[in-house]
Design a protein around this motif. Sequence first.
Motif, PDB file in Angstrom:
ATOM      1  N   LEU A   1      78.927  46.151  38.584  1.00 46.61           N
ATOM      2  CA  LEU A   1      79.649  46.140  37.448  1.00 46.61           C
ATOM      3  C   LEU A   1      79.031  45.562  36.297  1.00 46.61           C
ATOM      4  CD1 LEU A   1      83.784  45.569  39.155  1.00 46.61           C
ATOM      5  CD2 LEU A   1      83.314  47.523  37.788  1.00 46.61           C
ATOM      6  N   TRP A   2      78.012  44.854  36.596  1.00 48.78           N
ATOM      7  CA  TRP A   2      77.309  43.935  35.994  1.00 48.78           C
ATOM      8  C   TRP A   2      75.933  45.029  35.417  1.00 48.78           C
ATOM      9  CZ3 TRP A   2      73.453  40.382  33.627  1.00 48.78           C
ATOM     10  CH2 TRP A   2      72.832  39.952  35.334  1.00 48.78           C
ATOM     11  N   THR A   3      75.879  45.927  35.814  1.00 45.33           N
ATOM     12  CA  THR A   3      74.525  46.445  35.629  1.00 45.33           C
ATOM     13  C   THR A   3      74.557  47.600  34.309  1.00 45.33           C
ATOM     14  OG1 THR A   3      75.037  48.229  37.415  1.00 45.33           O
ATOM     15  CG2 THR A   3      74.057  46.315  38.510  1.00 45.33           C
TER      16      THR A   3
ATOM     17  N   ALA B   1      86.410  51.960  27.230  1.00 43.07           N
ATOM     18  CA  ALA B   1      86.927  52.692  28.313  1.00 43.07           C
ATOM     19  C   ALA B   1      86.286  52.261  29.606  1.00 43.07           C
ATOM     20  CB  ALA B   1      86.503  54.007  28.237  1.00 43.07           C
ATOM     21  N   GLY B   2      84.522  51.464  29.165  1.00 37.41           N
ATOM     22  CA  GLY B   2      84.270  51.079  30.120  1.00 37.41           C
ATOM     23  C   GLY B   2      84.747  49.383  30.542  1.00 37.41           C
ATOM     24  N   ASN B   3      85.183  49.459  29.817  1.00 42.51           N
ATOM     25  CA  ASN B   3      86.023  47.556  29.889  1.00 42.51           C
ATOM     26  C   ASN B   3      86.833  48.080  31.053  1.00 42.51           C
ATOM     27  OD1 ASN B   3      83.773  45.657  29.680  1.00 42.51           O
ATOM     28  ND2 ASN B   3      84.296  44.991  28.211  1.00 42.51           N
ATOM     29  N   GLU B   4      87.757  49.230  30.934  1.00 42.60           N
ATOM     30  CA  GLU B   4      89.423  49.880  31.237  1.00 42.60           C
ATOM     31  C   GLU B   4      88.804  50.039  32.827  1.00 42.60           C
ATOM     32  OE1 GLU B   4      92.108  49.638  30.196  1.00 42.60           O
ATOM     33  OE2 GLU B   4      92.343  49.865  28.006  1.00 42.60           O
ATOM     34  N   HIS B   5      87.742  50.908  33.524  1.00 47.28           N
ATOM     35  CA  HIS B   5      87.519  51.104  34.183  1.00 47.28           C
ATOM     36  C   HIS B   5      86.507  50.086  34.936  1.00 47.28           C
ATOM     37  CE1 HIS B   5      85.115  52.956  37.718  1.00 47.28           C
ATOM     38  NE2 HIS B   5      84.186  52.177  37.215  1.00 47.28           N
ATOM     39  N   CYS B   6      85.684  49.114  34.816  1.00 46.81           N
ATOM     40  CA  CYS B   6      85.692  47.624  34.773  1.00 46.81           C
ATOM     41  C   CYS B   6      86.303  47.014  35.412  1.00 46.81           C
ATOM     42  CB  CYS B   6      84.963  47.072  34.661  1.00 46.81           C
ATOM     43  SG  CYS B   6      83.991  45.146  34.669  1.00 46.81           S
ATOM     44  N   LEU B   7      87.886  46.351  35.033  1.00 45.05           N
ATOM     45  CA  LEU B   7      88.895  45.895  35.289  1.00 45.05           C
ATOM     46  C   LEU B   7      89.129  46.666  36.704  1.00 45.05           C
ATOM     47  CD1 LEU B   7      90.537  44.389  32.037  1.00 45.05           C
ATOM     48  CD2 LEU B   7      89.416  43.003  33.473  1.00 45.05           C
ATOM     49  N   ASP B   8      89.964  47.620  36.356  1.00 42.90           N
ATOM     50  CA  ASP B   8      90.861  49.324  37.900  1.00 42.90           C
ATOM     51  C   ASP B   8      89.566  48.814  39.010  1.00 42.90           C
ATOM     52  OD1 ASP B   8      91.664  50.057  35.823  1.00 42.90           O
ATOM     53  OD2 ASP B   8      90.612  51.510  35.609  1.00 42.90           O
TER      54      ASP B   8
ATOM     55  N   LEU C   1      90.006  41.794  27.658  1.00 43.96           N
ATOM     56  CA  LEU C   1      89.834  43.088  26.778  1.00 43.96           C
ATOM     57  C   LEU C   1      89.623  42.446  25.315  1.00 43.96           C
ATOM     58  CD1 LEU C   1      92.153  45.938  28.283  1.00 43.96           C
ATOM     59  CD2 LEU C   1      89.270  45.128  28.712  1.00 43.96           C
ATOM     60  N   ASP C   2      90.728  42.255  24.764  1.00 40.94           N
ATOM     61  CA  ASP C   2      90.047  41.489  23.974  1.00 40.94           C
ATOM     62  C   ASP C   2      89.008  40.543  23.094  1.00 40.94           C
ATOM     63  OD1 ASP C   2      92.331  43.143  22.671  1.00 40.94           O
ATOM     64  OD2 ASP C   2      93.345  41.861  22.724  1.00 40.94           O
TER      65      ASP C   2
ATOM     66  N   LEU D   1      81.343  40.358  33.446  1.00 42.52           N
ATOM     67  CA  LEU D   1      81.352  42.150  33.666  1.00 42.52           C
ATOM     68  C   LEU D   1      81.613  42.176  32.079  1.00 42.52           C
ATOM     69  CD1 LEU D   1      82.657  42.129  37.017  1.00 42.52           C
ATOM     70  CD2 LEU D   1      80.765  42.101  36.613  1.00 42.52           C
ATOM     71  N   LEU D   2      82.852  41.869  31.819  1.00 38.24           N
ATOM     72  CA  LEU D   2      83.557  42.328  30.323  1.00 38.24           C
ATOM     73  C   LEU D   2      82.410  42.482  29.155  1.00 38.24           C
ATOM     74  CD1 LEU D   2      87.171  41.602  30.517  1.00 38.24           C
ATOM     75  CD2 LEU D   2      85.930  43.539  31.660  1.00 38.24           C
ATOM     76  N   SER D   3      81.692  41.659  29.155  1.00 37.32           N
ATOM     77  CA  SER D   3      80.825  41.083  28.519  1.00 37.32           C
ATOM     78  C   SER D   3      79.442  41.756  27.972  1.00 37.32           C
ATOM     79  CB  SER D   3      79.970  39.311  28.319  1.00 37.32           C
ATOM     80  OG  SER D   3      79.060  39.502  29.428  1.00 37.32           O
ATOM     81  N   MET D   4      79.588  42.582  29.030  1.00 38.26           N
ATOM     82  CA  MET D   4      78.366  43.096  29.061  1.00 38.26           C
ATOM     83  C   MET D   4      78.395  44.566  28.398  1.00 38.26           C
ATOM     84  SD  MET D   4      76.521  40.717  30.369  1.00 38.26           S
ATOM     85  CE  MET D   4      74.979  42.141  30.029  1.00 38.26           C
ATOM     86  N   LEU D   5      79.960  44.720  28.484  1.00 34.06           N
ATOM     87  CA  LEU D   5      80.009  45.723  27.631  1.00 34.06           C
ATOM     88  C   LEU D   5      79.099  45.860  25.823  1.00 34.06           C
ATOM     89  CD1 LEU D   5      81.335  49.118  27.130  1.00 34.06           C
ATOM     90  CD2 LEU D   5      83.285  47.550  26.157  1.00 34.06           C
TER      91      LEU D   5
END
Length: 441
Positions: A208-210, A368-375, A403-404, A323-327
């Motif tokens: 997820l972080w790649t 959307a990428g981070n939504e998928h990540c959290l799923d 997310l925010d 993981l979320l920061s990478m977006l």
Amino acid sequence: MQRVCLALPTMRACPGTIVDLAEEAAYAVATFGVEVHLLVLDTTDAAEFAKNADAVAALTATPGVFVHHLGNAEQREFFLRVAERSGAADPELLLELMLPQGVAYGSCVNRLFLAAAALGCTSTHLRNDDFDYQVADGAKLYPIHHELLSIGRPAGEAVAAVTRSELDPADADKPVMVVSGSFIGELNVDIGEIRELDPAVYHDLVKLWTPPVWPDEDRDAMVELSFKGVGAEPFDTDESVLGVPDIWNVYMCNVALDHRGYEVLPLLPSTDTLGCDYALLHALVHSKLPGVVHNRHIVNYYTPERRVGAGFVNYQLRYVKLLLSMLYLYPVYGGMIDHGPALLDERHGLRIEPVLDLVRGTFDWDRAGNEHCLDVVDRSYRKLGGKYVELADVVAERRQQLLDEAQQDAERWAVLIEAWAPMVAAARAQGLGNGVAGSAA
């Protein structure tokens, strides 16, 4: 005389580490004739601070080594004065970005950078509070040995100080901006237990972080490399390589940085987010500035509080936030790669405008990428069971907040980048005072 900052941010009692760093500082003075400012920025509570203060007070005075130990109150006063002196419209906001509530890996290093500027240091040598030195023939292997041989020197001169050079002759006049070793021991992100419980889940979580735009085979290869350092490779003999480092070969807790890099670009002020302290290394590497990679790797180990209870949940949330920061970070890093040497001015210094443009360009990035990540995170943790189910519940409860915050972190980084040059100038003008070996400054 060359003046350097050997720097330790800490949020726990670490008297042994303070003693070790004082020994490394003394080695630097004896070997290279430099002046070393050992800087400990300490955000512990009163009881833990007292343990560190006792360690500082017990240090043997060493000519040429000056020790500065600043707690929360001293840091707050200094950085507020710097923010006000910088002429910022909202100095309280800058203080919050520099000294926020919670764990902030980028902010604590930014504080070290400004304090080093205040001390008049030309380089900062970063360590952490959960490492050991390797030992060979009964002697500790101090990374500062390789760092002071090369940091800040024109690369063409540094050729004589390394065991191998891969330097492009066209880069001979550029300064060596980074000198780094890696680490051996445990993963530098504490997720090894996941790999033991379920290697497939570990693979999914690390993937997820790649970069999502990469082909799967490249992402899988990155999973195999991630967080491992050089494994268990022991020291044999000194090796150092001059050239443009691979980003995988530089490690933020075993690195020396020239002031001409960190006085231009601050790190992300994200809270509770692993990996947010690597942006400057990306800028230096992707702009093709010379660096040295050596093999005086530190030994990484884990502190026990992040393995159980609230400590476990809090630490693992920092990984989720990574993981979320990478977006928002991968478009910046990709843009740096595209710019390459165009990130530099005619004097080989970093140009901040293109970096700031890249950061601003991520503010409205599709989530959307981070939504998928959290799923995927939710499914993975629940599959692991046990305490990871509790962790999944916490992540789910905080989903919107997470997310925010990832987006807000990019926005706050831009604010700090814009304010950074005046803050560096203000820190230099403010000064930090002269520490005394064996006592708090």
